[in-house]
Design a protein around this motif. Sequence first.
Motif, PDB file in Angstrom:
ATOM      1  N   ARG A   1       9.298   1.649   0.363  1.00 29.51           N
ATOM      2  CA  ARG A   1      10.082   2.557  -0.490  1.00 29.51           C
ATOM      3  C   ARG A   1       9.343   3.876  -0.656  1.00 29.51           C
ATOM      4  O   ARG A   1       8.618   4.091  -1.623  1.00 29.51           O
ATOM      5  CB  ARG A   1      10.333   1.916  -1.854  1.00 29.51           C
ATOM      6  CG  ARG A   1      11.164   0.631  -1.798  1.00 29.51           C
ATOM      7  CD  ARG A   1      11.520   0.161  -3.197  1.00 29.51           C
ATOM      8  NE  ARG A   1      12.314  -1.055  -3.165  1.00 29.51           N
ATOM      9  CZ  ARG A   1      11.799  -2.284  -3.238  1.00 29.51           C
ATOM     10  NH1 ARG A   1      10.498  -2.434  -3.348  1.00 29.51           N
ATOM     11  NH2 ARG A   1      12.579  -3.346  -3.206  1.00 29.51           N
ATOM     12  N   ILE A   2       9.497   4.742   0.332  1.00 27.79           N
ATOM     13  CA  ILE A   2       8.899   6.072   0.280  1.00 27.79           C
ATOM     14  C   ILE A   2       9.919   7.081   0.799  1.00 27.79           C
ATOM     15  O   ILE A   2      10.942   6.711   1.380  1.00 27.79           O
ATOM     16  CB  ILE A   2       7.602   6.145   1.121  1.00 27.79           C
ATOM     17  CG1 ILE A   2       7.921   5.932   2.611  1.00 27.79           C
ATOM     18  CG2 ILE A   2       6.573   5.125   0.644  1.00 27.79           C
ATOM     19  CD1 ILE A   2       6.740   6.184   3.524  1.00 27.79           C
ATOM     20  N   LYS A   3       9.626   8.346   0.633  1.00 28.53           N
ATOM     21  CA  LYS A   3      10.545   9.401   1.065  1.00 28.53           C
ATOM     22  C   LYS A   3      10.478   9.631   2.572  1.00 28.53           C
ATOM     23  O   LYS A   3      11.500   9.716   3.249  1.00 28.53           O
ATOM     24  CB  LYS A   3      10.218  10.708   0.326  1.00 28.53           C
ATOM     25  CG  LYS A   3      11.137  11.857   0.682  1.00 28.53           C
ATOM     26  CD  LYS A   3      10.746  13.113  -0.094  1.00 28.53           C
ATOM     27  CE  LYS A   3      11.636  14.283   0.291  1.00 28.53           C
ATOM     28  NZ  LYS A   3      11.247  15.526  -0.441  1.00 28.53           N
TER      29      LYS A   3
ATOM     30  N   ILE B   1       3.417   8.934   4.623  1.00 32.55           N
ATOM     31  CA  ILE B   1       4.314   9.034   5.785  1.00 32.55           C
ATOM     32  C   ILE B   1       4.295   7.693   6.518  1.00 32.55           C
ATOM     33  O   ILE B   1       3.231   7.143   6.791  1.00 32.55           O
ATOM     34  CB  ILE B   1       3.845  10.157   6.744  1.00 32.55           C
ATOM     35  CG1 ILE B   1       3.875  11.513   6.029  1.00 32.55           C
ATOM     36  CG2 ILE B   1       4.720  10.185   8.001  1.00 32.55           C
ATOM     37  CD1 ILE B   1       3.173  12.624   6.819  1.00 32.55           C
ATOM     38  N   TRP B   2       5.470   7.181   6.811  1.00 33.68           N
ATOM     39  CA  TRP B   2       5.567   5.918   7.570  1.00 33.68           C
ATOM     40  C   TRP B   2       6.438   6.153   8.799  1.00 33.68           C
ATOM     41  O   TRP B   2       7.564   6.606   8.703  1.00 33.68           O
ATOM     42  CB  TRP B   2       6.178   4.818   6.704  1.00 33.68           C
ATOM     43  CG  TRP B   2       6.235   3.465   7.383  1.00 33.68           C
ATOM     44  CD1 TRP B   2       7.041   3.095   8.419  1.00 33.68           C
ATOM     45  CD2 TRP B   2       5.437   2.316   7.090  1.00 33.68           C
ATOM     46  NE1 TRP B   2       6.817   1.792   8.787  1.00 33.68           N
ATOM     47  CE2 TRP B   2       5.829   1.290   7.990  1.00 33.68           C
ATOM     48  CE3 TRP B   2       4.441   2.044   6.162  1.00 33.68           C
ATOM     49  CZ2 TRP B   2       5.263   0.014   7.969  1.00 33.68           C
ATOM     50  CZ3 TRP B   2       3.875   0.777   6.152  1.00 33.68           C
ATOM     51  CH2 TRP B   2       4.279  -0.213   7.029  1.00 33.68           C
TER      52      TRP B   2
ATOM     53  N   LEU C   1       0.789  -1.228   0.000  1.00 32.20           N
ATOM     54  CA  LEU C   1       0.000   0.000   0.000  1.00 32.20           C
ATOM     55  C   LEU C   1       0.828   1.289   0.000  1.00 32.20           C
ATOM     56  O   LEU C   1       0.615   2.153  -0.860  1.00 32.20           O
ATOM     57  CB  LEU C   1      -0.950  -0.026   1.195  1.00 32.20           C
ATOM     58  CG  LEU C   1      -1.848   1.179   1.392  1.00 32.20           C
ATOM     59  CD1 LEU C   1      -2.806   1.325   0.220  1.00 32.20           C
ATOM     60  CD2 LEU C   1      -2.627   1.050   2.698  1.00 32.20           C
ATOM     61  N   PRO C   2       1.780   1.494   0.942  1.00 28.36           N
ATOM     62  CA  PRO C   2       2.504   2.778   0.940  1.00 28.36           C
ATOM     63  C   PRO C   2       3.328   2.985  -0.324  1.00 28.36           C
ATOM     64  O   PRO C   2       3.404   4.117  -0.836  1.00 28.36           O
ATOM     65  CB  PRO C   2       3.401   2.681   2.186  1.00 28.36           C
ATOM     66  CG  PRO C   2       3.501   1.225   2.479  1.00 28.36           C
ATOM     67  CD  PRO C   2       2.205   0.629   2.056  1.00 28.36           C
ATOM     68  N   ASN C   3       3.945   1.938  -0.843  1.00 29.39           N
ATOM     69  CA  ASN C   3       4.740   2.062  -2.069  1.00 29.39           C
ATOM     70  C   ASN C   3       3.855   2.392  -3.273  1.00 29.39           C
ATOM     71  O   ASN C   3       4.223   3.180  -4.142  1.00 29.39           O
ATOM     72  CB  ASN C   3       5.507   0.765  -2.335  1.00 29.39           C
ATOM     73  CG  ASN C   3       6.507   0.437  -1.245  1.00 29.39           C
ATOM     74  OD1 ASN C   3       6.783   1.266  -0.379  1.00 29.39           O
ATOM     75  ND2 ASN C   3       7.030  -0.762  -1.252  1.00 29.39           N
ATOM     76  N   TYR C   4       2.685   1.756  -3.299  1.00 26.93           N
ATOM     77  CA  TYR C   4       1.754   1.967  -4.408  1.00 26.93           C
ATOM     78  C   TYR C   4       1.256   3.409  -4.444  1.00 26.93           C
ATOM     79  O   TYR C   4       1.258   4.068  -5.502  1.00 26.93           O
ATOM     80  CB  TYR C   4       0.588   0.992  -4.255  1.00 26.93           C
ATOM     81  CG  TYR C   4      -0.466   1.093  -5.332  1.00 26.93           C
ATOM     82  CD1 TYR C   4      -0.123   1.046  -6.682  1.00 26.93           C
ATOM     83  CD2 TYR C   4      -1.818   1.219  -5.005  1.00 26.93           C
ATOM     84  CE1 TYR C   4      -1.096   1.120  -7.674  1.00 26.93           C
ATOM     85  CE2 TYR C   4      -2.796   1.287  -5.978  1.00 26.93           C
ATOM     86  CZ  TYR C   4      -2.426   1.243  -7.313  1.00 26.93           C
ATOM     87  OH  TYR C   4      -3.384   1.315  -8.290  1.00 26.93           O
ATOM     88  N   LEU C   5       0.843   3.924  -3.293  1.00 30.27           N
ATOM     89  CA  LEU C   5       0.314   5.289  -3.260  1.00 30.27           C
ATOM     90  C   LEU C   5       1.414   6.340  -3.372  1.00 30.27           C
ATOM     91  O   LEU C   5       1.167   7.454  -3.832  1.00 30.27           O
ATOM     92  CB  LEU C   5      -0.502   5.505  -1.987  1.00 30.27           C
ATOM     93  CG  LEU C   5      -1.786   4.672  -1.870  1.00 30.27           C
ATOM     94  CD1 LEU C   5      -2.584   5.087  -0.645  1.00 30.27           C
ATOM     95  CD2 LEU C   5      -2.643   4.806  -3.131  1.00 30.27           C
TER      96      LEU C   5
END
Length: 510
Positions: free
Chosen positions: A313-315, A301-302, A288-292
């Motif tokens: 894999r997010i900023k 935000i994680w 979910l977080p990578n997809y969005l």
Amino acid sequence: MLKKINKLNFLALYISLVNLILYHFPFYKFVCENAELSSINGIVLLSSITILLIILNALVFYIGLFILRKVGKWILVLFFFINAIALYFINTYGVIIDKTMIGNILNTNFEESSSFLSIKMVIYLVFLGILPSVLLLKTPIPEVKFKKFMVTIGLTLLFVLSLAFANSSNWLWIDKNSKTLGALVMPWSYVVNTSRFYYHKSQKNEKQIPLPASKVANQEKSIFVLVIGESARSQNFSLYGYPKNTNPLLSKIENVKSYKAESCATYTTAGVKCILEYKNTGKLFEILPNYLFKNKDIDVIWRTTNWGEPTVRIKNFQDRKALKKLVNDDSYNYDEILLKGLKEQILASKKNKILVVLHTSTSHGPTYFKKYPPKFNKFLPVCTSVELANCTQNELINAYDNTILYTDYILATLIGDLKQLPEYNSTMLFLSDHGESLGEKNLYMHGLPVSIAPKEQLDIPFIVWVSKGTDQLKNNGILSQHHVFHSVLDFLDVESPIYDQNMSIYKAKK
């Protein structure tokens, strides 16, 4: 005594007997509890299993010592040490050493594993690991000619096959209980299941399989905060009818709804994967977080004080080490650190759609009493031992209930912060990766295979708060962790070919 053994087959047989006597009490306990030993057939079964265990282990040890010599001896020493640790966990926490548990172990970090250290574990290591190892290391390995080596192997295999066929009437019972039996045989429970774990891991995709592109339907300012709990079972939440008031704050907040839900796994890695994937395929699709995050109109935000999730894999990814920089008190020891500066981080976002994921560790054992600040030590007395069976069940449950009380505080504080952002349409969803056993049926913590796991390890809370009222929510029955992905897409108005409105907890927008 071992120095007097001048034949390799006798040495292998002796080591096999030691292995059987020292490390197979749980195995025989299971057999005695599940086989009809009062009958002739039951006695034959028990005798045959014992002989097979001794002979087969002796055969493997014989081959290993012949081929590897001193290296083989050191491998056996390693087996003794791991056997001792495995036996400690089986006897103390009622775990089953299968592929699932191996995955759980291999995904445990030092902080979590060190919490299990105890005097009892040291005693297991000394008497069941060090002492037999010293005795083995002092024993010379007898020489044997290759021809005799091959003859011994052939005769042993012939005997094993003959015994197996003579015991064919018990094959059905063995097959029925093979999973548990195999998980209790030392050292092959962890040797075979570690091999199985890495084999299955190698079959999986190294990179997450991309999902089809998504787009945002509108620019309404919306925040979805997903809180992933750790080892929280629903039956200890007063929102689910628990008699002790473990949710004094959430129970007084309007627009909170609790659903019944079940986890798809009993350990963190698989549980979090289920929460973040769009459906159960057995493959590793984009979570979910990578997809969005790939969507330019959504900020992701994680924040985490835990581990075990698929690669994120997010900023804006912050672990405990990064979060510690935000505080100057001891709150970094507890999960409320996940809320420090979060409201400011949301306000700093330049996007109208925001997904926040908070991955907690609040209710993870065995040191439940260390998971919350002292002021939440409401239910007394509490268990302060890592050897949970040494505590009364009341002490153990009190310590655990205090973690739920602290979770209640964290969630209520988070909702209070979201209420201070009136320009956003906000929602908070809390669910756990799996449940927890607290001494029921002599089981502790989690990690049993789903097929035999008790409801305590599978029933999880699924608690939702919505800023505009619970009339936005469906009256679903028992939910799964896979409802999360589609609910997030729905609330943030994300259009995607993989979106399933039936899997969303929110009513269709008019």
